[in-house]
Design a protein around this motif. Structure first.
Motif, short mmCIF file in Angstrom:
data_model
loop_
_atom_site.label_atom_id
_atom_site.label_comp_id
_atom_site.label_asym_id
_atom_site.label_seq_id
_atom_site.Cartn_x
_atom_site.Cartn_y
_atom_site.Cartn_z
N PRO A 1 6.83 37.42 71.18
CA PRO A 1 7.90 37.58 72.19
C PRO A 1 7.45 38.46 73.36
CG PRO A 1 8.74 37.95 69.97
CD PRO A 1 7.24 37.90 69.86
N ILE A 2 7.79 38.04 74.57
CA ILE A 2 7.52 38.87 75.74
C ILE A 2 8.33 40.17 75.65
CG2 ILE A 2 7.91 39.03 78.24
CD1 ILE A 2 7.17 36.11 78.46
N ILE A 3 9.58 40.05 75.17
CA ILE A 3 10.44 41.23 75.01
C ILE A 3 10.76 41.36 73.52
CG2 ILE A 3 12.56 42.38 75.76
CD1 ILE A 3 12.60 40.46 78.15
N PRO A 4 10.00 42.14 72.78
CA PRO A 4 10.18 42.18 71.32
C PRO A 4 11.47 42.85 70.85
CG PRO A 4 8.48 43.74 72.02
CD PRO A 4 8.84 42.93 73.22
N THR A 5 11.95 43.87 71.58
CA THR A 5 13.21 44.53 71.22
C THR A 5 14.01 44.78 72.49
OG1 THR A 5 12.27 46.75 71.42
CG2 THR A 5 12.15 45.70 69.24
N SER A 6 15.31 45.02 72.30
CA SER A 6 16.16 45.31 73.46
C SER A 6 17.33 46.18 73.02
CB SER A 6 16.65 44.00 74.10
OG SER A 6 17.31 44.27 75.33
N ASN B 1 21.96 46.55 73.26
CA ASN B 1 23.26 45.93 73.52
C ASN B 1 23.77 46.45 74.87
OD1 ASN B 1 26.07 45.34 73.60
ND2 ASN B 1 26.10 45.17 71.36
N ARG B 2 23.99 45.55 75.82
CA ARG B 2 24.38 46.02 77.15
C ARG B 2 25.76 46.66 77.17
NH1 ARG B 2 25.36 40.88 81.14
NH2 ARG B 2 26.21 39.42 79.63
N HIS B 3 26.60 46.37 76.15
CA HIS B 3 27.92 47.00 76.07
C HIS B 3 27.84 48.36 75.38
CE1 HIS B 3 29.39 43.17 77.44
NE2 HIS B 3 28.90 42.56 76.37
N ARG B 4 26.81 48.53 74.54
CA ARG B 4 26.58 49.80 73.83
C ARG B 4 25.08 50.10 73.92
NH1 ARG B 4 29.96 46.88 70.57
NH2 ARG B 4 28.25 46.27 69.18
N PRO B 5 24.63 50.66 75.02
CA PRO B 5 23.19 50.83 75.26
C PRO B 5 22.44 51.61 74.19
CG PRO B 5 24.41 51.17 77.29
CD PRO B 5 25.42 51.07 76.19
N SER B 6 23.14 52.43 73.40
CA SER B 6 22.46 53.17 72.34
C SER B 6 22.13 52.30 71.14
CB SER B 6 23.32 54.36 71.90
OG SER B 6 24.54 53.91 71.36
N GLU B 7 22.70 51.10 71.09
CA GLU B 7 22.47 50.20 69.96
C GLU B 7 21.23 49.35 70.21
OE1 GLU B 7 24.49 46.13 68.30
OE2 GLU B 7 25.85 47.82 68.70
N ILE B 8 20.20 49.53 69.41
CA ILE B 8 18.94 48.80 69.55
C ILE B 8 19.05 47.44 68.87
CG2 ILE B 8 16.46 48.81 69.07
CD1 ILE B 8 17.41 50.86 71.14
N ILE B 9 18.60 46.41 69.54
CA ILE B 9 18.56 45.06 68.98
C ILE B 9 17.11 44.74 68.63
CG2 ILE B 9 18.98 42.61 69.42
CD1 ILE B 9 21.20 43.47 71.34
N LYS B 10 16.83 44.60 67.34
CA LYS B 10 15.45 44.45 66.88
C LYS B 10 14.88 43.07 67.15
CE LYS B 10 15.75 47.96 63.28
NZ LYS B 10 15.61 48.25 61.82
N GLU B 11 15.74 42.06 67.23
CA GLU B 11 15.25 40.70 67.48
C GLU B 11 16.16 40.02 68.50
OE1 GLU B 11 15.22 37.09 64.64
OE2 GLU B 11 13.26 38.04 64.31
N PRO B 12 15.99 40.33 69.79
CA PRO B 12 16.88 39.78 70.81
C PRO B 12 16.79 38.27 70.95
CG PRO B 12 15.03 40.93 71.83
CD PRO B 12 14.98 41.24 70.37
N GLN B 13 15.75 37.66 70.38
CA GLN B 13 15.61 36.20 70.45
C GLN B 13 16.64 35.48 69.57
OE1 GLN B 13 13.05 38.31 69.46
NE2 GLN B 13 12.24 38.50 71.54
N SER B 14 17.32 36.24 68.72
CA SER B 14 18.19 35.62 67.73
C SER B 14 19.64 36.09 67.81
CB SER B 14 17.63 35.89 66.31
OG SER B 14 16.30 35.45 66.21
N VAL B 15 20.04 36.60 68.97
CA VAL B 15 21.42 37.04 69.13
C VAL B 15 22.03 36.36 70.36
CG1 VAL B 15 20.91 39.29 68.09
CG2 VAL B 15 20.84 39.04 70.58
N ALA B 16 23.35 36.49 70.50
CA ALA B 16 24.05 35.89 71.64
C ALA B 16 23.60 36.57 72.94
CB ALA B 16 25.55 36.03 71.46
N ARG B 17 23.30 35.78 73.95
CA ARG B 17 22.80 36.33 75.21
C ARG B 17 23.84 37.23 75.89
NH1 ARG B 17 25.05 33.50 79.38
NH2 ARG B 17 25.90 31.44 78.90
N GLN B 18 25.12 37.02 75.54
CA GLN B 18 26.18 37.80 76.19
C GLN B 18 26.08 39.30 75.90
OE1 GLN B 18 26.61 35.00 74.54
NE2 GLN B 18 27.76 33.57 75.85
N ILE B 19 25.39 39.69 74.82
CA ILE B 19 25.29 41.11 74.51
C ILE B 19 23.96 41.71 75.00
CG2 ILE B 19 26.78 40.82 72.50
CD1 ILE B 19 24.27 41.32 70.75
N LEU B 20 23.10 40.86 75.57
CA LEU B 20 21.81 41.35 76.03
C LEU B 20 21.89 41.79 77.49
CD1 LEU B 20 19.58 38.56 74.45
CD2 LEU B 20 19.72 40.96 73.72
#
Length: 297
Positions: free
Chosen positions: A201-206, A208-227
């Motif tokens: 992945p170009i972006i391995p982790t990211s 949650n844009r609504h809760r920036p302190s929440e780390i998303i370990k696999e952004p390739q597998s979640v709804a784009r609305q929270i990225l």
């Protein structure tokens, strides 16, 4: 520099009294608005469209549209063209730009960088122009953005000047990314042939844009609305402090200000088909401008 020295002399207590961005802006110095210079890079060796930078585009050589934006800007005081071709240099001069030198061949090839030609430009200025005419701010206007308006150029410069005290090193024009970058990958560059088909992945982790302190370990597998939203540098307008190039050894620096443009403001011209589409877009812009002028009279 004197002010920066005074701040340092005051010690840690004095430094803690003002925010880091304010201290950094002081060190960078005030922008001299009499020395805001546009630079149009126009090398001769285009591969996608031969002779692209001087090819006719809606009645003018392509580079002439970028030159015109520099000349018409209410902030740009001088407009230069950096080229490796005497033919291109004459075209630049004929359309009102300054082109006092030819760029060396070693920094004019396919993989030459913006940083290299800016270093050459700044060195030439230092060797050939007096101190009071040295550039205080550089505005890069690429010939490959013929649909860019002077109003956008001025709006970008205004934004940078408005944020001068925040200590930004540069500004870049951006549009929302038109594909989902979180679902983009490299192929593993490993020397092990069995691994070369593995997606990285170009972006391995990211986050949650609504809760920036929440780390998303696999952004390739979640709804784009929270990225978080991601923006693409459309390369229409770059603004750079000379100190970013000379002291940091790059064009973007550590703090880059955004200038937002609409996706339909951008028109690529890397292929003949894109060229035709961009010309159609430009004709529409010119017709609209002519109509607006007629209405005002």
């Amino acid at each position: 520099l004197a002010q920066a020295h005074k701040t340092r002399k005051g010690g840690l207590a004095a430094m803690s009294e003002e925010p880091p961005s304010k201290r950094r802006a002081t060190a960078l110095g005030k922008i001299d608005q009499a020395c805001i210079y546009a630079v149009v890079p126009a090398r001769a060796g285009s591969k996608g469209v031969k002779g692209k930078n001087i090819k006719d585009f809606c009645g003018k050589p392509l580079m002439a549209w970028a030159i015109e934006n520099g000349l018409k800007s209410k902030y740009v005081t001088r407009t230069f063209v950096s080229t490796d071709s005497e033919e291109f240099r004459q075209v630049a001069l004929a359309h009102g730009a300054e082109a006092p030198f030819l760029r060396p061949a070693e920094i004019s090839h396919d993989t030459a960088t913006d940083y290299e030609f800016f270093v050459h430009f700044l060195q030439w200025m230092k060797e050939n122009e007096p101190e009071h005419k040295q550039p205080s701010l550089l505005v890069q206007l690429r010939p490959t953005a013929p649909c860019l308006s002077v109003e956008s150029v001025d709006a970008a410069i205004e934004k940078f000047l408005e944020h001068e005290d925040a200590g930004f090193d540069s500004l870049r024009s951006v549009t929302p990314a038109d594909h989902e970058p979180f679902n983009m990958y490299f192929l593993d560059p490993s020397v092990d042939e069995a691994e070369r088909e593995r997606l990285v992945p170009i972006i391995p982790t990211s986050y949650n844009r609504h809760r920036p302190s929440e780390i998303i370990k696999e952004p390739q597998s979640v709804a784009r609305q929270i990225l978080p939203k991601i923006y693409w540098h459309n390369a229409y307008i770059d603004i750079i402090r000379p100190s970013t190039i000379l002291e940091q050894g790059c064009c973007m620096g550590k703090r880059c200000l955004s200038f937002h443009m609409r996706p339909d403001d951008t028109a690529d011209i890397d292929t003949p088909d894109q060229w035709d589409a961009a010309e159609a877009k430009k004709r529409t812009q010119l017709a609209a401008a002519t109509l607006e002028t007629a209405k005002s009279h």
